[in-house]
Motif scaffolding. Structure first.
Motif, short mmCIF file in Angstrom:
data_model
loop_
_atom_site.label_atom_id
_atom_site.label_comp_id
_atom_site.label_asym_id
_atom_site.label_seq_id
_atom_site.Cartn_x
_atom_site.Cartn_y
_atom_site.Cartn_z
N LEU A 124 0.73 -1.16 0.07
CA LEU A 124 -0.03 0.07 -0.02
C LEU A 124 0.87 1.19 0.05
CD1 LEU A 124 -2.89 1.31 0.33
CD2 LEU A 124 -2.47 1.27 2.87
N ILE A 125 1.92 1.31 0.77
CA ILE A 125 2.58 2.55 0.89
C ILE A 125 3.44 2.62 -0.33
CG2 ILE A 125 4.71 3.55 2.23
CD1 ILE A 125 3.93 1.89 4.76
N LEU A 126 4.36 1.35 -0.95
CA LEU A 126 4.78 1.77 -1.99
C LEU A 126 4.10 2.09 -3.31
CD1 LEU A 126 7.37 -1.27 -1.57
CD2 LEU A 126 7.79 1.17 -1.25
N GLY A 127 2.92 1.48 -3.40
CA GLY A 127 2.17 1.63 -4.61
C GLY A 127 1.33 2.94 -4.56
N SER A 128 0.94 3.39 -3.61
CA SER A 128 0.33 4.72 -3.33
C SER A 128 1.37 5.62 -3.45
CB SER A 128 -0.21 4.73 -2.10
OG SER A 128 -1.45 3.91 -2.05
N LEU A 129 2.41 5.61 -2.89
CA LEU A 129 3.56 6.90 -3.16
C LEU A 129 4.01 7.07 -4.29
CD1 LEU A 129 5.11 8.81 -1.38
CD2 LEU A 129 6.91 6.91 -1.32
N PHE A 130 4.16 5.88 -5.19
CA PHE A 130 4.48 5.80 -6.70
C PHE A 130 3.63 6.56 -7.26
CE2 PHE A 130 5.71 3.45 -10.75
CZ PHE A 130 6.65 4.12 -11.00
N CYS A 157 -2.46 -1.24 -5.87
CA CYS A 157 -2.80 0.18 -5.47
C CYS A 157 -2.25 1.36 -6.14
CB CYS A 157 -1.79 0.22 -3.89
SG CYS A 157 -2.65 -1.12 -2.72
N PHE A 158 -1.46 1.10 -7.17
CA PHE A 158 -0.92 2.17 -7.99
C PHE A 158 -1.88 3.03 -8.71
CE2 PHE A 158 0.73 3.14 -12.27
CZ PHE A 158 1.63 4.19 -11.82
N PHE A 159 -2.79 2.56 -9.47
CA PHE A 159 -3.82 3.25 -10.30
C PHE A 159 -4.73 3.81 -9.56
CE2 PHE A 159 -7.17 3.18 -13.19
CZ PHE A 159 -6.53 3.58 -14.38
N PRO A 160 -5.22 3.58 -8.65
CA PRO A 160 -6.48 4.46 -7.99
C PRO A 160 -5.91 5.89 -7.56
CG PRO A 160 -6.66 2.26 -7.01
CD PRO A 160 -5.38 2.26 -8.02
N LEU A 161 -4.64 5.69 -6.98
CA LEU A 161 -3.91 6.93 -6.65
C LEU A 161 -3.39 7.83 -7.83
CD1 LEU A 161 -3.03 8.59 -3.93
CD2 LEU A 161 -3.98 6.35 -3.51
#
Length: 251
Positions: free
Chosen positions: A65-71, A127-131
């Motif tokens: 979550l942290i890595l995907g959301s941050l990226f 998690c990457f795409f929604p953010l």
């Protein structure tokens, strides 16, 4: 508000009572009663059976979550700010999301091994795409008049981003983060389904092999609690951030 919560709680109780009544007429293998699931869950927590698996899955969820959301947030800002970059990369981003993650999971297991890394990568990708999508939207649709005002005041592009675009787009960005939180649990479990000996996803596969349906339902209950707990935590963070932003606007 209070009436709605009360009605929701009463509905939950009614569903449990109905489930219990229906389960009594069926085999435990097909549909275990809530009381049986609760006892399985209680005993598993009491003797520490679930704890290592909860820690493993929660670690994968949080890291991914942290890595995907941050990226996703950083790339979303870049794509929102730079039109050329957005037009260049967006088709590839969409293409990467069009491929089912379940189909990609075996490849990640092959590339990164059966350890935690492959599960974190799968979770981060989900998690990457929604953010990214919500951040790009938030940056793109910032009020043009406010941006012009910042330019008149000689604000730099970075100052406009930090002081205006990100705070103004916070509701949209946090909405993407809420989606990412829920999807992070899915990502970790999918990874454990494909290749894992530890974690709640691996336990579901093991319980299926043992035909232990109460155990499977107990694990699903734990995953639901984890997902709802993280979601509520994000709602709390969002509430505090929006409250702070509102105060700053008033000042």
């Amino acid at each position: 508000m209070k009436n709605a919560k009360l009605i929701s709680f009463l509905l939950f109780i009614m569903l449990l009572v109905g489930w219990e009544a229906i389960a009594k007429t069926m085999s435990e293998l097909v549909l275990p009663a809530p009381s049986v699931i609760f006892m399985t869950l209680y005993e598993g927590m009491l003797d520490g059976y679930f704890l290592p698996h909860i820690i493993r899955t929660l670690s994968e969820v949080l890291l991914g979550l942290i890595l995907g959301s941050l990226f996703g947030f950083i790339v979303g800002i870049l794509m929102g700010e730079i039109t050329f970059l957005r037009k260049l990369l967006f088709p590839y981003v969409i293409a990467s999301q069009a491929v089912p993650k379940l189909a990609l999971a075996p490849l990640f297991i092959l590339w990164f091994g059966f350890g935690m890394t492959s599960k974190v990568v799968i979770t981060a990708l989900i998690c990457f795409f929604p953010l990214l999508e919500n951040t790009v939207t938030a940056i793109q649709f910032t009020d043009r008049q406010k941006i012009e005002l910042f330019r008149v005041l000689d604000a730099t592009r970075f100052q406009t981003l930090i002081r205006l675009e990100i705070p103004a787009g916070l509701p949209s960005i946090m909405a993407g983060f809420r989606v990412a939180v829920v999807m992070s649990v899915v990502g970790a479990v999918v990874g454990e389904f494909i290749g894992g000996s530890e974690g709640l996803g691996a336990m579901i596969i093991a319980s299926q092999g043992m035909m232990d349906t109460p155990l499977m339902f107990a694990i699903l209950t734990l995953l639901t609690v984890i997902g709802m707990g993280l979601y509520q935590l994000v709602l709390l963070i969002e509430k505090k951030l929006l409250k702070r932003y509102t105060k700053e606007k008033l000042l």
